[in-house]
Scaffold this motif. Structure first.
Motif: not given
Length: 562
Positions: A124-130, A177-178, A182-185, A216-222
């Protein structure tokens, strides 16, 4: 008070809670709350036979979504999971869904399919490991597998995936998730668009995918959800635009996180009872001076209406009297004969407990002297509009009394030397930066008005309406908030209560269906807004946090030097 915590804080609290729970228990709590919320959204007796599509990414968010889907499938819903990252899907959740009779399709089509514009079906989008295992262990029990799925990369979104979404009554956004950034791929964006065009209700899991949880920032498709079910605590991005505009109806599911969260949150959003507890209440011993006198330095020959509107707000803000200083005295007296009028300079106008300076003031020599004069006082000062362009940063920082700055995004950008678009996209960091640079409290006006001080949590105002975007409403807010300062409220509280009442008055003036209003309509509605908020104090069970405050002692009667 709604409180929100950063991703880092939430993760630490979850780790502490998981250490005391059986493996997997935390994720099951989240899934149970999510399933219950979805059932409520569908309506009584409508889960059985409902068509539900799950957009499933990797890690915690996908696991929550799959386990919730399993619960709904056991109640008779037809549940289809669309896997955006087949090789990184939460294995325990996937097994639970299949056992409950759910259907599973990959987002990617078979080689040679032509459905869709050829978007690739990857994560879906870039996500850091949690810290979530895929093998059905506890929520965030190990290292999360995030990022891009490889098993389906390079293939278009499939017909089966699009069909599952298009025929659904309810679509769950479990893409990221949290930890997402970045925006949706493209594949995720195509599926979300199909869901929106289908008319299905979209429920975001924890937060809408494509939104930054901390800002709350949105930088691409969401995802733009109809409802968001969040777990454990609110995240700041859910309460701040542009992210707040993507959440829809917001529901918090208690998963037992509260004891593990710090006392001081990242963000607060006041509710009726919180504001009611701040409002000044006169007693039999009160007089106009004990209730506070607010001074208003506003208006000019070109903009006399700004003075009238600022005074209108001040008269409805709880102070005992309003003292106007400036060239629009005749216009002010004609509209509000109870106003105390003085031609100036402010230093010789008489005692006040706060000043509001700036609306419609212009930028001539008299205006510059008035701003300097007011900032030299030893009482709280609110600076707005033209006053923001004329203030001396060093003078503000030298003040011993408090200063409250109330810019909109354009004015904030000028004070920060930044582009307006940068401020609007990064409202939280911009408000904090302004507060730090000026040593002041900042009320940053906008679709989500924020109140930031040098320390403590930022406050996000939950009231308001787009109909407030009209000339003069900011002048009303300035007068109202300065009046609350004069009545004895601290700057953060005065700004929070002022913004809340002002936003509520805007809604009341516009009516239930919405209609154009003028600033005078908003000012007139402040009395009703005050009554509405104050009634919350009597409607709530008596407690120290909700009881109206006792009569405040008389604020110090400050005079300007001169």
């Amino acid at each position: 008070m709604r409180t929100a915590y950063s991703v880092e804080t939430v993760r630490a609290a979850e780790r502490a809670l998981m250490a005391r729970l059986p493996e997997g228990a935390l994720m099951q709590r989240a899934a149970a709350g999510l399933a219950a919320a979805c059932a409520g959204l569908l309506g009584p007796g409508r889960v059985y036979g409902a068509r539900i599509a799950l957009l499933v990414g990797s890690g915690d968010n996908g696991g929550d979504t799959l386990y919730a889907g399993a619960r709904l499938a056991r109640r008779g819903a037809g549940v289809t999971a669309v896997l955006l990252s087949e090789d990184r899907t939460h294995a325990g959740g996937l097994a639970a869904l299949r056992t409950a009779g759910g259907r599973v399709v990959p987002a990617a089509g078979e080689p040679g399919e032509t459905e869709g514009p050829g978007e690739t079906a990857d994560a879906g989008s870039a996500e850091t490991g949690t810290a979530e295992t895929r093998a059905g262990g506890g929520r965030r029990a190990g290292k999360r597998a995030g990022g891009r799925g490889t098993g389906t990369a390079g293939r278009p979104v499939g017909r089966a995936a699009l069909a599952a979404v298009r025929r659904a009554d309810l679509v769950l956004d479990g893409i990221v998730g949290i930890g997402g950034h970045g925006g949706l791929r493209p594949a995720a964006a195509e599926l979300v668009l199909a869901a929106r065009e289908s008319g299905a209700a979209i429920v975001a899991v924890d937060l809408p995918s494509g939104m930054e949880a901390d800002t709350g920032e949105i930088t691409g498709a969401a995802v733009r959800a109809d409802a968001t079910v969040t777990f454990g605590t609110y995240k700041p991005g859910l309460l701040i635009d542009p992210g707040a505009g993507h959440t829809g109806a917001l529901r918090l599911v208690d998963i037992g996180l509260a004891p593990y969260l710090p006392d001081v949150p990242e963000l607060e959003a006041p509710q009726h009872a919180d504001v009611a507890a701040l409002l000044p209440v006169p007693t039999g011993e009160s007089d106009k001076y004990r209730r506070g006198v607010t001074g208003v330095v506003a208006g000019s020959a070109r903009y006399p209406g700004a003075a009238v509107l600022a005074v209108a707000g001040a008269l409805r803000g709880g102070a005992g009297a309003v003292r106007y200083v400036g060239p629009a005295g005749d216009a002010v007296i004609a509209r509000f004969p109870e106003t105390l009028v003085h031609g100036g300079p402010p230093a010789k106008a008489g005692r006040v407990q706060s000043w509001a300076v700036g609306p419609g003031l212009g930028d001539g020599p008299e205006a510059r002297r008035a701003v300097k004069d007011v900032l030299a006082s030893d009482v709280p000062v609110l600076v707005d509009a033209d006053g923001l362009r004329l203030l001396d940063r060093k003078q503000v920082r030298r003040r011993t009394a408090s200063t409250l700055l109330t810019p909109h995004a354009g004015e904030a950008a000028a004070l920060l030397g930044a582009a307006r678009e940068e401020v609007e996209a990064s409202r939280l960091s911009s408000a904090r930066r302004l507060a730090a640079e000026f040593g002041a409290t900042v009320l940053l006006k906008g679709s989500t008005t924020l109140v930031a001080a040098a320390d403590g949590p930022v406050r996000a105002n939950p009231t308001g309406t787009g109909w407030l975007a009209t000339a003069g409403t900011g002048d009303v807010l300035s007068g109202l908030t300065a009046s609350l300062l004069a009545a004895g409220l601290e700057p953060r509280d005065a700004a929070s209560a002022g913004a809340y009442l002002h936003g509520l008055a805007g809604r009341l003036a516009a009516g239930r269906t919405g209609a154009p209003v003028g600033a005078s309509d908003v000012a007139a509605a402040l009395v009703t807004a005050w009554r509405d908020v104050a009634s919350a104090a009597t409607a709530q069970p008596s407690s120290p946090a909700r009881r109206p405050p006792p009569a405040r002692p008389a604020p110090p009667a400050g005079r300007l030097p001169g």
